[in-house]
Design a protein around this motif. Structure first.
Motif, PDB file in Angstrom:
ATOM      1  N   UNK A  86      -6.738  -1.992   0.365  1.00  0.00           N
ATOM      2  CA  UNK A  86      -6.676  -0.765  -0.372  1.00  0.00           C
ATOM      3  C   UNK A  86      -5.467  -0.422  -1.208  1.00  0.00           C
ATOM      4  N   UNK A  87      -4.743  -1.339  -1.477  1.00  0.00           N
ATOM      5  CA  UNK A  87      -3.794  -1.336  -2.485  1.00  0.00           C
ATOM      6  C   UNK A  87      -2.617  -0.326  -2.172  1.00  0.00           C
ATOM      7  N   UNK A  88      -2.289  -0.258  -0.909  1.00  0.00           N
ATOM      8  CA  UNK A  88      -1.289   0.508  -0.587  1.00  0.00           C
ATOM      9  C   UNK A  88      -0.078   0.166  -0.160  1.00  0.00           C
ATOM     10  N   UNK A  89       0.205  -1.339  -0.099  1.00  0.00           N
ATOM     11  CA  UNK A  89       1.365  -1.768   0.561  1.00  0.00           C
ATOM     12  C   UNK A  89       1.842  -2.822  -0.503  1.00  0.00           C
ATOM     13  N   UNK A  90       3.290  -3.122  -0.302  1.00  0.00           N
ATOM     14  CA  UNK A  90       3.787  -4.254  -1.083  1.00  0.00           C
ATOM     15  C   UNK A  90       4.484  -5.257  -0.276  1.00  0.00           C
TER      16      UNK A  90
END
Length: 353
Positions: A302-306
């Motif tokens: 979901x593109x929520x973390x690095x």
């Protein structure tokens, strides 16, 4: 005074722009697997208190234990070694009569993690980083331990800043790249930690990047001092942390909505390292590595973390499964936020433009 920018921050941001990074997992539950005796913890230091359970002191008395754990996490694919110093502060070590060893413990722990990080970087050229871990202590600046005296505090602000400064100074001396203020149950404690690092920067004349990680104490998404995730971010964003995130408290399933929220409101890197599920009735963690990896992969998809990793109950197997699960996935891109006044009590408050 001119503060020299951190080369480690620059290198970390460069890596985080290319891929999802992996931090390591639990130390406490891994140390338990060694089944150490009190004599193993105490070594030849001549301390008068029982040392069993004083995990931090192993850097002095049995360094091969934390070294083997660092090595296992790097072998599993970790990019970051968190020092085994969660309770290596004057307040927590007083319970073991070892407060006079705080500097020595932290320097030794940071040197150990640094040596392991450098060894693994030399093997494949991939940058490895050391985060100097600072826990919340067992005191709170925001709350009274006495229900009959709500104004009472066991510790004051200046003392807490000094406690954190002593630990952060030793971690940086030992080679830590960043200071990780983690498991934040009291936002005011975290702000004292931030103040300590800012003082340290003035001492050493260079930037010491801060990582911040909040821990939730109930499913509504608040920490013990009552702050919501968004209010916490508003309260600490002035520190310009390298990462902001959540750790401990719950497993990945329970953290899902809070990770989504934090990702949307923070203009810095997001680092999440949950427990391996919830403990069973015996206090053990049963969630299997592939299960945990599948859950945290949802945040990556979901593109929520690095940055991803593990807290209580996580093992090198969990970290390895996470690293495999997110290989090739794109890291989160931080949003560009509008310039408005954002404040916080227990709830966030954004002033209208």
């Amino acid at each position: 005074m001119t503060i020299t920018p951190s080369a480690a921050r620059k290198a970390f941001l460069e890596q985080a722009a290319q891929r999802l990074l992996i931090t390591d997992g639990a130390f406490g539950t891994e140390i338990q697997n060694f089944k150490l005796s009190e004599a193993d913890y105490a070594g030849s230091l001549g301390l008068t208190h029982d040392q069993k359970g004083n995990n931090d002191i192993l850097a002095l008395t049995k360094p091969e234990v934390p070294e083997s754990i660092h090595r296992a996490y790097f072998e599993a694919g970790a990019d970051i070694a968190e020092t085994n110093t969660f309770s290596a502060n004057r307040i927590s070590q007083a319970d073991y009569g070892a407060e006079h060893l705080v500097r020595e413990i932290n320097v030794a722990s940071a040197q150990l993690a640094r040596r392991m990080a450098d060894e693994y970087q030399a093997k494949d050229g991939r940058p490895r980083f050391v985060a100097g871990a600072i826990g919340p202590t067992n005191k709170t600046l925001s709350l009274s331990p006495d229900v009959n005296d709500p104004g009472y505090r066991e510790v004051d602000w200046d003392t807490m800043v000094d406690v954190y400064l002593e630990q952060a100074r030793a971690l940086v001396e030992g080679g830590a790249d960043f200071i990780l203020i983690e498991t934040v149950f009291d936002t005011l404690n975290a702000k004292a930690g931030i103040m300590a690092v800012k003082k340290l920067e003035q001492e050493v004349g260079r930037e010491v990047p801060i990582m911040l990680s909040m821990t939730l104490t109930d499913l509504s998404g608040r920490n013990l001092s009552g702050h919501t995730v968004e209010a916490f971010w508003h309260a600490v964003r002035h520190a310009k942390p390298l990462t902001i995130g959540l750790n401990c408290s719950f497993g990945a399933t329970q953290l899902r909505p809070h990770v989504k929220l934090l990702s949307e409101i923070s203009d810095t890197l997001i680092m999440i390292y949950p427990n391996a599920g919830l403990p069973n009735e015996l206090g053990a963690y049963d969630e299997m590595p592939e299960t945990t990896a599948g859950l945290v992969k949802e945040w990556a998809d979901a593109g929520q973390v690095n940055v991803l990793g593990g807290c209580c109950g996580s093992t090198p197997a969990h970290i390895g499964a996470m690293a495999r699960a997110v290989t090739g996935l794109s890291p989160r891109h931080a949003p560009t936020l509008s310039h408005v006044t954002r404040l916080a009590g227990l709830e966030p408050f954004t002033m209208a433009e």
